[in-house]
Scaffold this motif. Structure first.
Motif, mmCIF file in Angstrom:
data_model
loop_
_atom_site.group_PDB
_atom_site.id
_atom_site.type_symbol
_atom_site.label_atom_id
_atom_site.label_comp_id
_atom_site.label_asym_id
_atom_site.label_seq_id
_atom_site.Cartn_x
_atom_site.Cartn_y
_atom_site.Cartn_z
ATOM 1 N N ILE A 150 0.867 -1.180 0.000
ATOM 2 C CA ILE A 150 0.000 0.000 0.000
ATOM 3 C C ILE A 150 0.901 1.226 0.000
ATOM 4 N N PRO A 151 1.005 1.944 -1.115
ATOM 5 C CA PRO A 151 1.912 3.088 -1.186
ATOM 6 C C PRO A 151 1.486 4.209 -0.233
ATOM 7 N N GLU A 152 2.434 5.048 0.095
ATOM 8 C CA GLU A 152 2.155 6.210 0.946
ATOM 9 C C GLU A 152 1.272 7.205 0.187
ATOM 10 N N SER A 153 0.390 7.872 0.921
ATOM 11 C CA SER A 153 -0.502 8.850 0.305
ATOM 12 C C SER A 153 -0.800 9.969 1.290
ATOM 13 N N GLU A 154 -1.015 11.169 0.760
ATOM 14 C CA GLU A 154 -1.401 12.301 1.599
ATOM 15 C C GLU A 154 -2.905 12.320 1.874
#
Length: 336
Positions: free
Chosen positions: A11-15
């Motif tokens: 799960i990639p990092e996201s703002e």
């Protein structure tokens, strides 16, 4: 696959969101869950020809808008990546209040940057789990109308759901007649102010035809709707909406059938009392109760359409008008 595999979910990092940790025994603190940011990985085995369902809880940071969630998957023999767009709708509750501001644009334009919205200071209702509103609700609507005529939509048609913002429910004939009448008078207003372009108003005329086809009436509504139909008969748009003269003739016959010998008009046997209080029977010095409001409405409608009638029905309509006018005149004298 016919053999066991090890799958790595990334799960990639996201703002736009945080990852929610599920505690022991699947428990999550609803008000204060444990959150984290950055990339997250989830490693799990999948048996031969098996399916494993994985729940991925997220805490969305946005109050409203669209976010994208990307999930990556890797195994010993393949990889895949999927993305989803999720629309986040704001929390809130309707506040049935409004702020009215008079914009005086006769001499110069004005610019309003802020509007005061009257709401309760606190959403808390004492000793209740309910709330008056959700704090921070970021959605509102603005309606602007002139002092002669209200706002119109792009397709010019007017539906009661939009006109009353869903706060009033009209059923059957009432709703259809409102839709027909409001749209018709909108078209007439735009025509009289040189704003109507027929090619751009075809959707409104289609809407009129649909509403006209569904109208069923009682006496009061017959009079009201007949008046609308009469005003819909206009040469410039006759090829877009056509009201058969037989409809008006049959409507007048129906109304004349319910005129009493004294000249007043009474409701049908299915409506022993008019649903609109303004047209209900009024006590008078006549032998029977007389509905002056209903009589005046029906008389005005017949006078409006009498020139469109032909043959004996026109003669009967004129006679009915005279009897009704005599009754109304006598009623006024007795009321003095």
């Amino acid at each position: 696959m016919p053999f066991e595999q090890y799958v790595l979910l990334v799960i990639p990092e996201s703002e736009d969101y945080n990852f929610v940790y599920v505690e022991e025994k699947g428990l999550v603190d609803f008000f204060r869950p444990r959150l984290s940011t950055g990339e997250h990985q989830h490693f799990l085995p999948v048996g031969p020809e098996a399916i494993v369902e994985v729940f991925l809880p997220f805490a969305i940071k946005k109050q409203a808008g669209t976010i994208e969630i990307v999930i990556k998957m890797r195994t010993q023999v393949a990889w895949d990546e999927e993305s989803w767009e999720i629309e986040v709708k704001p929390e809130g509750a309707p506040v049935i209040k409004h702020t009215s501001v008079l914009l005086d644009l006769k001499s110069r334009a004005l610019f309003y940057e802020f509007l005061d919205i009257p709401i309760d200071e606190s959403p808390i209702i004492q000793n209740s789990l309910l709330r008056r509103f959700v704090a921070g609700s970021p959605q509102a609507s603005i309606s602007i109308s002139g002092d002669v005529f209200g706002p119109t939509s792009e397709d010019i048609s007017v539906h009661y759901d939009n006109a009353f913002k869903g706060q009033r429910s009209l059923k059957s004939t009432d709703g259809l007649a409102f839709n027909f009448g409001a749209t018709l008078w909108t078209l007439h207003y735009m025509r009289l102010t040189n704003q109507l372009t027929i090619s751009e108003a075809t959707a409104a005329f289609d809407f009129l035809n649909v509403q006209m086809a569904g109208i069923l009436t009682q006496l009061k509504l017959t009079a009201w709707v007949t008046n609308l139909f009469q005003n819909a008969m206009f040469e410039e748009w006759e090829y877009l909406i056509y009201v058969d003269p037989r409809v008006l003739t049959d409507a007048v016959k129906f109304m004349l059938k319910h005129q009493n010998p004294d000249g007043d008009f009474g409701e049908t046997e299915f409506y022993n009392i008019t649903l609109d209080h303004k047209y209900r029977y009024q006590k008078s010095s006549f032998p029977n109760d007389v509905s002056i409001g209903l009589t005046a409405l029906v008389t005005a409608t017949i006078k409006e359409v009498v020139d469109s009638l032909h043959g004996t029905i026109r003669k009967r309509a004129n006679q009915a008008i005279l009897r009704a006018q005599s009754l109304i005149f006598c009623f006024k004298l007795l009321s003095i």
